[in-house]
Enzyme design. Structure first.
Site, PDB file in Angstrom:
ATOM      1  N   HIS A 181      -8.477  -3.546   7.311  1.00  0.00           N
ATOM      2  CA  HIS A 181      -7.763  -3.015   6.633  1.00  0.00           C
ATOM      3  C   HIS A 181      -8.326  -1.167   6.474  1.00  0.00           C
ATOM      4  O   HIS A 181      -9.546  -1.072   5.720  1.00  0.00           O
ATOM      5  CB  HIS A 181      -7.619  -3.280   4.841  1.00  0.00           C
ATOM      6  CG  HIS A 181      -6.104  -2.336   4.319  1.00  0.00           C
ATOM      7  ND1 HIS A 181      -5.211  -2.687   4.270  1.00  0.00           N
ATOM      8  CD2 HIS A 181      -6.618  -1.174   3.332  1.00  0.00           C
ATOM      9  CE1 HIS A 181      -4.691  -1.890   3.143  1.00  0.00           C
ATOM     10  NE2 HIS A 181      -6.281  -1.391   2.947  1.00  0.00           N
ATOM     11  N   TYR A 188     -11.588   6.423  -3.736  1.00  0.00           N
ATOM     12  CA  TYR A 188     -10.576   5.689  -3.490  1.00  0.00           C
ATOM     13  C   TYR A 188      -8.963   5.674  -3.487  1.00  0.00           C
ATOM     14  O   TYR A 188      -8.635   6.595  -3.813  1.00  0.00           O
ATOM     15  CB  TYR A 188     -10.450   4.003  -4.882  1.00  0.00           C
ATOM     16  CG  TYR A 188      -9.486   2.622  -5.053  1.00  0.00           C
ATOM     17  CD1 TYR A 188      -9.900   2.275  -3.735  1.00  0.00           C
ATOM     18  CD2 TYR A 188      -8.822   3.072  -5.953  1.00  0.00           C
ATOM     19  CE1 TYR A 188      -9.333   0.756  -4.099  1.00  0.00           C
ATOM     20  CE2 TYR A 188      -8.146   2.234  -6.126  1.00  0.00           C
ATOM     21  CZ  TYR A 188      -8.110   1.162  -4.972  1.00  0.00           C
ATOM     22  OH  TYR A 188      -8.059  -0.124  -5.370  1.00  0.00           O
ATOM     23  N   ASP A 232       0.587  -1.171   0.063  1.00  0.00           N
ATOM     24  CA  ASP A 232      -0.274   0.424   0.316  1.00  0.00           C
ATOM     25  C   ASP A 232       0.970   1.193  -0.221  1.00  0.00           C
ATOM     26  O   ASP A 232       0.794   2.424  -1.094  1.00  0.00           O
ATOM     27  CB  ASP A 232      -0.970   0.261   0.876  1.00  0.00           C
ATOM     28  CG  ASP A 232      -2.340   0.682   1.052  1.00  0.00           C
ATOM     29  OD1 ASP A 232      -2.353   1.451   0.084  1.00  0.00           O
ATOM     30  OD2 ASP A 232      -3.904   0.250   1.332  1.00  0.00           O
ATOM     31  N   HIS A 234       1.893   3.032  -3.405  1.00  0.00           N
ATOM     32  CA  HIS A 234       0.728   4.354  -4.125  1.00  0.00           C
ATOM     33  C   HIS A 234       2.272   6.016  -3.614  1.00  0.00           C
ATOM     34  O   HIS A 234       1.910   6.661  -4.218  1.00  0.00           O
ATOM     35  CB  HIS A 234      -0.259   4.299  -3.318  1.00  0.00           C
ATOM     36  CG  HIS A 234      -1.459   3.046  -3.606  1.00  0.00           C
ATOM     37  ND1 HIS A 234      -1.695   3.243  -5.021  1.00  0.00           N
ATOM     38  CD2 HIS A 234      -1.949   2.053  -3.076  1.00  0.00           C
ATOM     39  CE1 HIS A 234      -2.074   1.687  -5.175  1.00  0.00           C
ATOM     40  NE2 HIS A 234      -2.175   1.449  -4.140  1.00  0.00           N
ATOM     41  N   HIS A 253      -8.631   2.500   6.447  1.00  0.00           N
ATOM     42  CA  HIS A 253      -6.800   3.616   6.298  1.00  0.00           C
ATOM     43  C   HIS A 253      -6.756   5.420   7.086  1.00  0.00           C
ATOM     44  O   HIS A 253      -8.836   5.445   7.942  1.00  0.00           O
ATOM     45  CB  HIS A 253      -7.401   4.239   4.366  1.00  0.00           C
ATOM     46  CG  HIS A 253      -6.436   3.686   3.632  1.00  0.00           C
ATOM     47  ND1 HIS A 253      -5.499   3.660   3.457  1.00  0.00           N
ATOM     48  CD2 HIS A 253      -7.107   2.439   3.010  1.00  0.00           C
ATOM     49  CE1 HIS A 253      -5.159   2.487   1.948  1.00  0.00           C
ATOM     50  NE2 HIS A 253      -5.807   2.222   2.725  1.00  0.00           N
TER      51      HIS A 253
END
Length: 343
Positions: free
Chosen positions: A197, A288, A15, A18, A199
């Site tokens: 998961h 996203y 991740d 990115h 964010h």
């Protein structure tokens, strides 16, 4: 929550890709992977940010072949399991084979939260090869708990041993996580574990992870310093520390996790992972997380506010794989601004 044991998965090298424009070097991967093993993190994920074979003009070209990065991580770890992510349609079964030959033993098969059926072939293939197999339901905020539970059942029937609630947009609240974790537990048998998961777009990644564990999740993702898409992920060092204070067993050395975050991960960060305006807008609009850099580029190219782009993308409910829509939206906004009457 004393007595609960969870498996921590560090996704800094997937991740986090990115956040560095997919430019991790072999040396950086070696340093991060070795430090994660020293901190006793049981599973670490390595691949392009969009999974195996994600290197492309659409998703971003890797600076180093991801298989060289997987090999580098395998060379400096012995006790830590290596995981790879695969999105059906971007990666293929052969990619899993190649990653396994280099040392990967955990296959994480990711789909949009309503498309679990497209993962069947890949999940079965990974199980047949003896890999620990994980289903990854991305953008879980876009489906009700009941739908997430039903989709998890599809992945479990294909052979997934763990199914994840994935807050790809950083849009979920603690209650949202708990409801989806409980829905998966209700829809699957006790042999299927639930993962989370989170964010950090709304500043809730650690709180969401705690709520998910309280509801029954037993696999938890994190990244050093939170290095990940958008506003980043749940920071590994904060997850390890807060879980220990909550009596949740992780087996991770908290001091070592804090040190690796500060001394190893932070120096490779191309920019701070933070809750700035675009990142908060991602969570607010439910967009996203990996769209952030694409939206920043489009805003600069077409001269329109990134906020307008992200809010429109959220309104259209774009999902992973629709990065090209960002350019279309930015071009449309620029055209509308040019056509608007002056004064």
């Amino acid at each position: 929550m004393a007595g609960i044991e969870v498996t921590l998965v560090d996704s800094t090298l997937r991740d986090g890709s990115h956040a560095v424009n997919h430019q991790f070097t072999v040396e950086q991967v070696r340093a991060v992977a070795a430090s994660l093993e020293a901190a006793r993190v049981p599973v670490i994920e390595v691949s392009h940010g969009d999974g195996l074979s994600g290197s492309s003009l659409v998703y971003g070209l890797s600076g180093t072949d991801e298989y060289d990065l997987i090999r580098a991580a395998a060379e400096v770890t012995t006790d830590t399991a290596l995981a790879v992510l695969l999105l059906p349609g971007i990666g293929v079964r052969h990619d899993l084979d190649r990653a396994q030959e280099l040392g990967a033993s955990v296959a994480r098969i990711a789909t949009h939260c309503t498309e679990a059926d497209i993962a069947d072939v890949h999940i079965r293939h990974a199980r047949d090869r003896g890999m620990l197999t994980v289903g990854f339901l991305m953008m879980s905020h876009m489906a009700t708990p009941a739908v997430v539970g039903a989709q998890a059942r599809i992945m479990a029937d294909s052979g997934a041993e763990v199914v994840y609630v994935v807050d790809s947009a950083g849009a979920m609240l603690p209650g949202d996580f708990a409801a989806r974790v409980l829905a998966i537990r209700d829809a699957t048998d006790d042999s299927v574990l639930v993962g989370v998961h989170a964010h950090h777009n709304l500043g809730l990644a650690v709180a969401n992870s705690l709520a998910a564990v309280h509801a029954g999740a037993r696999w938890v993702d994190a990244c050093g310093v939170g290095l990940g898409a958008g506003a980043g992920n749940a920071p590994l060092e904060m997850i390890a520390a807060s879980f220990e204070r909550a009596g949740i067993g992780t087996g991770v050395d908290v001091r070592a996790a804090i040190d690796l975050a500060e001394d190893v991960v932070r120096p490779v960060m191309a920019r701070p992972v933070q809750g700035d305006r675009p990142s908060v807008l991602l969570g607010y609009a439910g967009v996203y997380g990996s769209f952030l850099i694409h939206a920043e580029r489009a805003a600069a190219q077409f001269g329109v506010p990134i906020a307008d782009i992200l809010l429109e993308i959220g309104r259209r409910k774009a999902v992973g794989g629709q990065e090209d829509l960002i350019v279309e939206v930015a071009a449309g906004l620029a055209a509308a601004r040019a056509a608007a009457p002056v004064g």
